[in-house]
Design an enzyme around this catalytic site. Structure first.
Site, PDB file in Angstrom:
ATOM      1  N   HIS A 277       0.843  -1.208   0.000  1.00 30.95           N
ATOM      2  CA  HIS A 277       0.000   0.000   0.000  1.00 30.95           C
ATOM      3  C   HIS A 277       0.875   1.253   0.000  1.00 30.95           C
ATOM      4  CE1 HIS A 277      -2.991   2.967   1.538  1.00 30.95           C
ATOM      5  NE2 HIS A 277      -1.954   3.383   2.236  1.00 30.95           N
ATOM      6  N   GLU A 278       1.862   1.293   0.886  1.00 29.78           N
ATOM      7  CA  GLU A 278       2.733   2.462   0.958  1.00 29.78           C
ATOM      8  C   GLU A 278       3.547   2.631  -0.323  1.00 29.78           C
ATOM      9  OE1 GLU A 278       2.446   4.605   3.228  1.00 29.78           O
ATOM     10  OE2 GLU A 278       1.148   3.433   4.551  1.00 29.78           O
TER      11      GLU A 278
END
Length: 430
Positions: A277-278
């Site tokens: 996600h990051e």
């Protein structure tokens, strides 16, 4: 001016009563379509956990909504009591010619007053976090961080104030534009040095100790074309029980960072989703878009401040002892207007941020092919951080840079169902 302050105090009290009622007496209903699924808090939280998270979150939300107008009240207090002019006279008395030294003295005195008057709210916020087990930082360590923040703010603010007033005196009608131009390289520099200079001032970073996990994270980074050969873990467990992870920095200063609390409380597949996600933020260039957005927003902010500050000083300056905008004692007016404008546009910024977070969620699922891990990680984050899963609308609009947890979980579960349906139809055709 007395009537003005009376009206402000009256409106502040009405606002406080309204926000207190809104936050502590209203209930945000869960959409019926969410009931019974992964997004329903009843499916992954006990009633006690939900109640505790709600109370904790509402208290913190209330402190935020009180803190913003309280900051405005402090600026008006500094102006109305003549403190701003007194600080300016002190600065000029100590050194008559050097604007930089005058700015240093003035900003230092103003910062001390701001810290002292904001301290009660900050301390209560810290105490609430301690009482609910989110913060584990001793008071002495917390105060040390506060001291570091003050010093860092002084290092950044004093040169900026000096540049601002130097430009105002040289170009009274175009200062906002020249100051905006100068702020661009300074803003870019802050993005560049944040992960390698500023962050280590407050936290201890080291290479990720779990070599197997490190290898899998770097493999994800390689697939995402992120130029990183190191994964960092930061010792946050000495400060908090909350979890976090992020990819920060630009260019060669890009850093992949995991809090040790995240390492200790999530399973490997959940950590890999969080990291994917990051990485989505990096792949979609969200940092660069955020930087560009900040530069564009500052253009309009400085212009509107320029239009407003001259009117405010003409209208109220004689009450405050401010003769010209170019004098340092007008600084609280600048800060007040910037705070008002930033608060006004924050819903727009938060909406854009929530959009980028949804995109990063989708990217994380595509990278890991594990929506179940995504659901479990968000559920654990909700429980562990005492995050209210379904906050009131005003809280979401003004505070949430991420979608609410129920929205994230509902979106992921829906996407999972669609993928499963498509796979089933594909196998049937085959």
């Amino acid at each position: 001016m007395k009537n003005f302050y009376k009206v402000f105090i009256f409106l502040f009290m009405i606002y406080a009563i309204f926000m207190s009622y809104y936050l502590f007496q209203t209930h945000q209903a869960l959409p019926s379509s969410y009931a019974g699924g992964p997004a329903d808090p009843a499916t992954f939280m006990t009633s006690q956990q939900l109640q505790t998270a709600t109370i904790f979150s509402r208290i913190k939300d209330f402190l935020f909504f009180m803190g913003v107008p309280w900051e405005w009240a402090i600026y008006l207090f500094v102006l109305g009591t003549g403190l701003s002019t007194a600080f300016y006279f002190i600065a000029k008395k100590i050194h008559k010619r050097s604007l930089f030294l005058q700015a240093s003295i003035y900003v230092f005195l103003l910062s001390i007053v701001m810290f002292l008057l904001q301290f009660p709210l900050k301390y209560y916020s810290y105490k609430v976090s301690r009482d609910y087990g989110i913060s584990v930082q001793p008071f002495e360590a917390w105060m040390t961080d506060q001291g570091k923040s003050i010093l860092l703010d002084l290092v950044i603010t004093i040169p900026m104030v000096w540049i601002l007033y130097t430009i105002i005196r040289k170009s009274p009608k175009k200062w906002w534009f020249w100051f905006w131009l100068i702020s661009i390289p300074l803003t870019i520099m802050m993005y560049f040095i944040q992960p390698v200079v500023i962050d280590p001032i407050f936290n201890d970073f080291q290479s990720l100790q779990n070599q197997e996990l490190k290898g899998e994270i770097l493999a994800l980074a390689e697939r995402a074309d992120i130029p990183a050969d190191q994964v960092y873990q930061v010792n946050m467990s000495k400060k908090t029980t909350a979890m976090n992870a992020y990819v920060t920095g630009i260019g060669s200063n890009a850093r992949i960072v995991l809090w040790d609390t995240t390492l200790n409380k999530l399973e490997k597949d959940e950590i890999l989703f969080i990291m994917a996600h990051e990485m989505g933020h990096y792949v979609y260039h969200h940092i660069y878009w955020m930087l560009l957005g900040s530069i564009i927003a500052s253009f309009f902010l400085f212009y509107f401040v320029y239009r407003l500050v001259h009117w405010v000083v003409r209208r109220f300056g004689h009450y405050w002892g401010i003769e010209r905008v170019a004098e340092l004692n007008s600084l609280p007016v600048f800060l007040l207007l910037l705070s008002l404008l930033n608060f006004t546009i924050s819903p727009i910024e938060n909406t854009i941020s929530r959009y980028s977070e949804r995109a990063a969620d989708e990217y994380g699922i595509r990278m890991t092919h594990n929506p179940d891990a995504a659901i479990r990680s968000f559920q654990k984050l909700t429980i562990n951080s005492l995050t209210e899963p379904n906050p009131p609308e005003l809280v979401k609009v003004f505070l949430y840079t991420h979608p609410t947890m129920v929205e994230r979980l509902y979106t992921i579960s829906n996407e999972t169902k669609q993928i499963q349906k498509q796979n089933t139809e594909k196998r049937t055709k085959e």
